[in-house]
Design a protein around this motif. Structure first.
Motif, short mmCIF file in Angstrom:
data_model
loop_
_atom_site.label_atom_id
_atom_site.label_comp_id
_atom_site.label_asym_id
_atom_site.label_seq_id
_atom_site.Cartn_x
_atom_site.Cartn_y
_atom_site.Cartn_z
N LEU A 452 52.67 44.87 47.02
CA LEU A 452 51.56 45.81 47.15
C LEU A 452 51.02 45.77 48.58
CD1 LEU A 452 49.46 45.46 43.88
CD2 LEU A 452 51.36 46.95 44.38
N PRO A 453 50.81 46.93 49.18
CA PRO A 453 50.25 46.97 50.53
C PRO A 453 48.78 46.56 50.51
CG PRO A 453 50.38 49.18 49.62
CD PRO A 453 51.03 48.27 48.63
N GLY A 454 48.28 46.13 51.63
CA GLY A 454 46.87 45.75 51.70
C GLY A 454 46.67 44.65 52.71
N GLN A 483 39.37 41.67 45.00
CA GLN A 483 39.75 43.02 45.42
C GLN A 483 40.38 43.77 44.24
OE1 GLN A 483 42.30 41.87 48.81
NE2 GLN A 483 40.76 42.78 50.19
N ALA A 485 42.60 47.77 43.40
CA ALA A 485 43.28 48.93 43.99
C ALA A 485 43.86 49.77 42.86
CB ALA A 485 44.39 48.47 44.94
N ASN A 486 44.44 50.90 43.24
CA ASN A 486 45.18 51.71 42.27
C ASN A 486 46.44 50.94 41.86
OD1 ASN A 486 43.25 53.69 42.65
ND2 ASN A 486 44.45 54.74 44.22
N ASP A 488 49.47 51.47 42.27
CA ASP A 488 50.52 51.38 43.30
C ASP A 488 50.06 50.62 44.52
OD1 ASP A 488 50.11 54.79 44.66
OD2 ASP A 488 48.70 53.14 44.33
N GLY A 489 48.86 50.01 44.47
CA GLY A 489 48.35 49.22 45.59
C GLY A 489 47.55 50.00 46.60
N SER A 490 47.43 51.29 46.41
CA SER A 490 46.68 52.11 47.36
C SER A 490 45.17 52.01 47.12
CB SER A 490 47.13 53.56 47.27
OG SER A 490 46.85 54.10 45.99
N ASN A 491 44.42 52.41 48.13
CA ASN A 491 42.95 52.45 48.05
C ASN A 491 42.37 51.09 47.67
OD1 ASN A 491 40.38 53.52 48.20
ND2 ASN A 491 40.45 54.40 46.14
N VAL A 492 42.64 50.07 48.50
CA VAL A 492 42.15 48.72 48.24
C VAL A 492 40.64 48.65 48.52
CG1 VAL A 492 42.33 46.29 48.88
CG2 VAL A 492 44.39 47.73 48.80
N ARG A 493 39.90 48.07 47.58
CA ARG A 493 38.46 47.90 47.75
C ARG A 493 38.11 46.43 47.52
NH1 ARG A 493 38.40 52.73 43.69
NH2 ARG A 493 40.56 52.01 43.76
#
Length: 779
Positions: A452-454, A483, A485-486, A488-493
């Motif tokens: 997962l990206p981030g 943390q 995220a969605n 797929d790992g997108s939109n990390v908060r």
């Protein structure tokens, strides 16, 4: 020459109920509740029991009408997508199920439908009813679950449930019971299966050809015979309970008649006909006698379904060994053919104790083959248990029902620790906190692994999935952050709380996040709103030790999607069923799998042992670029079955060569030439059903071309069975076929043994072997 009347009594139809024979004569009698009609020597129900009523489903309405069709039909209940229908005469109840709502309802047999109905059972989400049967003696409900390949048995008193015949029957469609003899009968694929009413001793007692599935079953409690219908053959047949004395009751023209559900009373057998869209009946002892239609029918409406004859004599009283004290059983007391007449069983998730009466909560010890288990995660849909081995740096999966089968999904990891699953989406998440710390996602079968990206992580201990909002959470004990995220790992908060010092475990429930902290030795509950912590509560603290895990126990955290192909009993995988994403169609599909050093056999679908480190694809399989094997039928079918997509690459599909008896679709798939121009699109491009079908169809020299453009082996021509949809295989000079001196030639050219002539069983297609035969009479 004297004859033995006792042998004559075994002749079907000689007496419609009881036959008593001596050496030189025989007599016919009626059982209790029936009287002998001396005018025509048949048994009729006594008037005091009332007239016959027919109960059936038509156009989403449950309807009652007179058996003679003289009175106007009346609606007794309203129901959408009825999945089964029966009645309990002693309690004046109609019992039926709805496929959509998965509830079992009860309404009065006699009152007009109203706005209220009693919900007597709620079916589990993974039960898809297609038929039901009521045990009127022991008050149990049998539910046929066709996708699950099983029968679910419910206690109508306390809703306890057990499962019968799981994966011992194929494509079950209908069920009939005989509580007096403790038998149940199931229409299962092209066969009739008999079993004891407790599910034991299942045996196939009759079968049709694979192309003629059994559509409905009913029983004669007096003669102890089972009757079944086949819409494909247009027939109704019967056989004794032990599988002997098979006879043909009715055979109509293939296009004109399509019997589905059937029921009987006195001498007549009734059936719903999918072709005529009506309820029909005939005398079940006189062969192909006159066919009568019950009532008036709309040819544009839906055909009636789930037919039952309603009469008190069809549900007679019988001794119930479970009546007093539930037979001493803690959970379920089932009618059985054992010496005691019953057998104890337990509700699902419980097992029968050693005393064969009480029930214990099921505990299964799973073997991990000496592995060091760091963490666990259960796929509650497919019953697969995932675990991480921190010593071998592996993640494996085992079955909760198969204690020694283990499949290794990942090797050479970097200290795997946390695992979380999304069974309804087919995703699997895990953390590594060693030399390559991070969060990874894969399909549940281990394919499509991705990081997962981030932001860079250091000690990612735990991972959790919010199934409601499709979010993935994780925590880092060194960075002191949580943390999400969605998927797929997108939109990390990032959630910064200022309270947790060393988060080790996570669990999500609605807006609440539960976490264990090693520094404070506590479990915290955090209320999350828009990336912010609204409140923090300390739920538990311990003086010694640490909390290694935290889980929320609630039915809501383990939802089961009705479309999940791996839900319990709805798949045919021998060992592992993995739900994986199907990106082509935007849904999920089932992927079967086997344990380590096994491979899925292409033909049988079973798991075959292989020597370690050996994996070779068979000639009937395609070798993916990553060395995995898939069935050759899956090549170029528009769906990526290889995890690397190599089975659908354009260069592969264009270069593919089909066999001489196959047709190549435009997209590159190969299908049998017999599927070309058969009215069904087998190619994804529909190229097998395009114009000029008649000119394109070419059968092999060993095949026969039907007028409907289908091909079949020439050995099936003039064999007495209509294999072509239009019957042209039985109209090709069949009468010229010669028979031996020990055979009888039917009028269509078929040869049958001479001893089959005049045996009251129509073996010729048009029944010419039973014409002009003497009719036995009483003396």
């Amino acid at each position: 020459m004297e004859w033995d009347a006792s042998d004559k009594c075994s002749t079907y139809g000689l007496c419609d109920q009881v036959c008593f024979g001596t050496q030189n004569s025989y007599s016919c009698f009626c059982v209790w509740g029936y009287r002998r009609d001396r005018a025509n020597e048949v048994c009729r129900a006594a008037n005091l029991f009332g007239p016959l009523q027919l109960l059936y489903v038509g156009d989403d309405e449950i309807i009652m009408t007179a058996g003679a069709g003289e009175s106007e039909a009346r609606v007794v209940a309203k129901g959408n997508s009825v999945g089964g229908l029966d009645y309990l005469f002693a309690e004046d109840k109609i019992i039926w199920t709805g496929r959509d709502m998965r509830e079992v309802y009860a309404e009065s047999l006699r009152v007009h439908p109203n706005t209220t109905r009693d919900v007597i059972l709620t079916l589990p989400a993974y039960v898809s009813p297609v038929a039901i049967a009521v045990d009127w003696v022991n008050f149990k409900l049998f539910v046929v679950d066709k996708p699950g390949l099983k029968i679910d048995l419910f206690d109508l008193r306390d809703q306890k449930r057990t499962i019968l015949l799981w994966r011992k029957i194929k494509s079950p469609l209908d069920i009939a019971l005989d509580p007096m003899k403790r038998f149940l009968f199931v229409a299962a694929g092209n066969a009739v299966v008999r079993a004891d009413m407790d599910g034991q001793n299942a045996v196939e007692i009759a079968s049709n050809s694979p192309a003629a599935p059994v559509s409905g079953v009913t029983v004669d409690l007096i003669l102890r015979r089972v009757f079944w219908s086949s819409a494909a053959r247009g027939t109704i047949e019967s056989v004794a309970y032990d599988g002997s004395q098979r006879i043909l009751i009715f055979k109509g023209e293939k296009v004109s008649f399509a019997p589905t559900y059937s029921a009987m009373f006195e001498r007549r057998i009734f059936w719903t006909d999918a072709s005529r869209k009506a309820i029909l009946s005939t005398d079940r002892f006189s062969g192909n006698g006159s066919v009568e239609q019950v009532g008036q029918w709309d040819p544009e409406g839906d055909p009636p379904q789930h037919l039952h004859c309603v009469h008190p004599l069809l549900q007679p009283e019988a001794i119930n060994p479970c009546r007093h004290g539930n037979g001493g059983c803690e959970h379920l007391c089932l009618l059985s053919r054992e010496d005691a007449g019953y057998r104890c069983a337990c509700d699902v998730t419980f097992v029968l104790a050693a005393d064969n009466r009480s029930c214990n909560c099921e505990q299964v010890q799973l073997s991990t083959s000496g592995r060091t288990v760091e963490t666990l995660a259960l796929d509650w849909v497919a019953q697969n248990l995932y675990f991480a081995d921190s010593l071998l740096d592996e993640i494996c999966v085992t079955k909760t029902s198969l204690q020694t089968d283990i499949k290794t999904l990942f090797r050479n990891l970097s200290n795997p620790r946390g695992i979380a699953l999304h069974p309804n989406k087919g995703f699997f998440y895990f953390t590594e906190w060693g030399g390559r710390p991070g969060i990874s996602r894969a399909n549940l079968d281990g394919t499509e692994l991705m990081a997962l990206p981030g932001p860079l992580l250091q000690w990612p201990n735990a991972v959790a999935v919010d199934l409601t909002n499709d979010l993935v959470y994780w925590c880092d004990a060194r960075l002191d952050i949580i943390q999400y995220a969605n998927l797929d790992g997108s939109n990390v908060r990032t959630i910064r709380n200022g309270v947790l010092k060393h988060t080790f475990a996570l669990s999500v429930y609605g807006d609440w996040l539960y976490a264990s902290d090693w520094t404070t030795r506590s479990i915290f509950r955090l209320e999350i709103k828009n990336e912010s912590v609204v409140s923090v509560s300390s739920l538990e603290s311990i003086k010694f030790g640490r909390h290694f895990g935290v889980k929320v126990h609630s039915r809501k955290v383990q939802p089961i999607d009705d479309m999940n192909p791996c839900r319990y009993g709805h798949h045919s995988c021998e060992k592992f069923c993995f739900t994986v994403p199907d990106v082509t169609f935007g849904r999920v599909r089932a992927q079967c799998g086997c344990s380590d050093y096994e491979r899925l056999h292409l033909i049988s679908g079973t798991c075959v042992k292989l020597p370690p480190n050996e994996l070779k694809c068979s000639p009937l399989e395609f070798t993916c670029h990553n060395k995995f094997c898939i069935p050759m039928d899956s090549l170029c079918d528009g769906k990526e079955d290889c995890s690397d997509g190599s089975d659908e690459r354009e260069i592969t599909c264009k270069a593919r060569t089909c066999k001489a008896d196959e047709f190549k679709c435009d997209e590159g798939a190969c299908i049998s030439i017999t599927k070309v121009c058969d009215g069904k699109a087998d190619c994804q491009s529909v190229s097998d059903e395009r114009q000029n079908c008649q000119a394109r169809v070419q059968c092999l020299p060993t095949q026969f071309l039907c007028d409907d453009n289908s091909c079949l082996p020439r050995t099936k021509v003039c064999d007495g069975n209509r294999d072509c949809l239009d019957g042209t295989d039985e109209r090709q000079n069949c009468q010229e076929k010669s028979c031996s001196t020990k055979e009888f030639r039917c009028d269509d050219g078929q040869c049958i043994p001479t001893q089959w002539v005049c045996d009251r069983d129509e073996d010729c297609v048009r029944g010419t072997d039973e014409r002009g035969c003497p009719i036995p009479t009483t003396s």
